[in-house]
Design a protein around this motif. Structure first.
Motif, short mmCIF file in Angstrom:
data_model
loop_
_atom_site.label_atom_id
_atom_site.label_comp_id
_atom_site.label_asym_id
_atom_site.label_seq_id
_atom_site.Cartn_x
_atom_site.Cartn_y
_atom_site.Cartn_z
N PHE A 170 -31.94 1.86 -46.71
CA PHE A 170 -33.05 1.75 -45.76
C PHE A 170 -34.25 1.12 -46.46
N ALA A 171 -35.09 0.43 -45.64
CA ALA A 171 -36.33 -0.13 -46.17
C ALA A 171 -37.46 0.88 -46.06
N LYS A 172 -37.41 1.70 -45.00
CA LYS A 172 -38.57 2.54 -44.70
C LYS A 172 -38.14 3.88 -44.08
N ASN A 173 -39.11 4.80 -44.04
CA ASN A 173 -38.88 6.14 -43.47
C ASN A 173 -39.94 6.48 -42.44
N VAL A 174 -39.54 7.26 -41.44
CA VAL A 174 -40.52 7.97 -40.61
C VAL A 174 -40.34 9.45 -40.95
N ALA A 184 -43.62 4.26 -45.45
CA ALA A 184 -43.36 5.43 -44.60
C ALA A 184 -44.49 5.59 -43.60
N ARG A 185 -44.11 5.99 -42.39
CA ARG A 185 -45.05 6.42 -41.39
C ARG A 185 -44.74 7.90 -41.10
N ASP A 188 -35.70 -3.18 -34.88
CA ASP A 188 -36.73 -3.60 -33.92
C ASP A 188 -37.49 -2.41 -33.32
N ASN A 189 -36.74 -1.41 -32.85
CA ASN A 189 -37.42 -0.29 -32.16
C ASN A 189 -38.35 0.49 -33.10
N TYR A 248 -43.72 2.06 -34.97
CA TYR A 248 -44.45 2.65 -36.10
C TYR A 248 -45.22 1.65 -36.97
N TRP A 249 -44.84 0.36 -36.90
CA TRP A 249 -45.48 -0.59 -37.81
C TRP A 249 -46.21 -1.72 -37.11
N SER A 250 -46.29 -1.70 -35.76
CA SER A 250 -46.98 -2.82 -35.13
C SER A 250 -48.34 -2.38 -34.62
#
Ligand code: 0GY
Length: 305
Positions: free
Chosen positions: A72-76, A101-102, A297-298, A303-305
């Protein structure tokens, strides 16, 4: 040295599995694990006095190592009930993530605007309302509605966690919320019931009639009755959950999220191998386009836009 008393883990509680396999399924670039937690460590970030369980410590370093191992690139990172409304462990992890992370926090009605702004600056983009009775005490709906009204102007969403049997009673509250609403773990369907039966179709109708409602198609290990076992040497883990998750992914491809749920709180029968959980994804999102929506995309849009 910390002066915090050591926390004793709830009896029967399994530690997370620290030797996960490397997934055979290659995640697409920029994939997000959109539901996971950090716990403590309790000596630094004490667990909440009102918690219903005491977890094993599951610090940010272990979460970030898992992220990299799985691809994975990122986490929530989602605030868990064992930390109550004390979001310090969450914020610490967000700040250490370097923007990777968000967070989804749990806040009380008396939070100040400055505190909300500080959470936003750290990377929080949602608040969580937990209706699972074994996890959280009752909070009046007016209090939750007030919190939702406070966070809406920040562009945050509300994450809700509930048991499927409680949906009729919660329906009006959910559908009146002024934000995007993200449902944890498909509203916890009873997977011994048919996917086209009344219980799950009530949830599908909720999503169909309310385009602001999203679902995490996560936690097969928590919902499954058939378990993690392979059949005939093939990867057939959690087969009974597949039709439920796949139907949501195919029906609402732009409103589904996926996450590991690491470190898998409150599991007592088995602890999943997170590598095998990633290998489960193509069963519920069988095409590259669906995988991209679900994993890239979702979550990036939310979380990042
Ligand atoms: C999950 C599931 C659980 C726990 C929590 O906040 C929590 O304590 O969410 C559960 O026990 O089903 O999503 O982590």
């Amino acid at each position: 040295m910390s002066n915090v008393e050591p926390f004793i883990k709830t009896p029967g509680w399994l530690d997370y599995y620290d030797g996960p396999s490397r997934p055979r399924f290659r995640l697409p670039p920029d994939a997000v694990d959109a539901h996971c937690h950090v716990f403590g460590p309790g000596a630094v970030f004490p667990y909440a006095p009102q918690r219903k369980y005491t977890p094993c410590d599951a610090p940010k370093e272990a979460l970030f190592a898992l992220r990299d191992h799985l691809g994975f690139a990122k986490n929530v990172i989602v605030q868990a009930t064992c930390h109550g409304t004390d979001n310090r462990a969450l914020v610490d992890a967000l700040k250490a993530s370097g923007g990777r992370a968000r967070g989804v926090a749990t806040v009380s009605q008396d939070i100040t605007d400055a505190e909300l702004q500080a959470l936003h600056a750290a990377g929080v983009r949602g608040t969580r309302f937990n209706f699972v009775k074994r996890l959280a005490d009752f909070t009046p709906r007016e209090v939750l509605a007030d919190i939702a009204a406070r966070i809406a102007p920040l562009g945050w969403h509300v994450v809700v966690y509930f048991e499927s049997k409680d949906l009729p009673e919660l329906y009006d509250f959910f559908t009146a919320l002024p934000t995007t609403v993200v449902v944890d773990h498909m509203g916890r369907p009873d997977v011994t019931q048919p996917v086209d039966g009344p219980e799950f179709q009530r949830f599908v109708a909720l999503m169909r009639e309310h385009p602001n409602i999203w679902s995490k198609v996560s936690c097969p290990e928590r919902l499954s009755q058939s378990g993690p076992h392979a059949l005939n040497g093939e990867q057939h883990a959690y087969q009974d959950v597949v039709p439920f998750a796949r139907s949501l992914v195919e029906t609402f491809p732009d409103r589904v999220l996926w996450g590991t749920d690491w470190p898998h709180p409150n599991l007592k029968s088995h602890m999943p191998d997170d590598g095998l959980l990633v290998d489960y994804i193509p069963q519920i999102a069988p095409t590259a386009a669906l995988q991209r929506s679900l994993l890239v995309d979702n979550p990036n849009r939310l979380y990042w836009s």
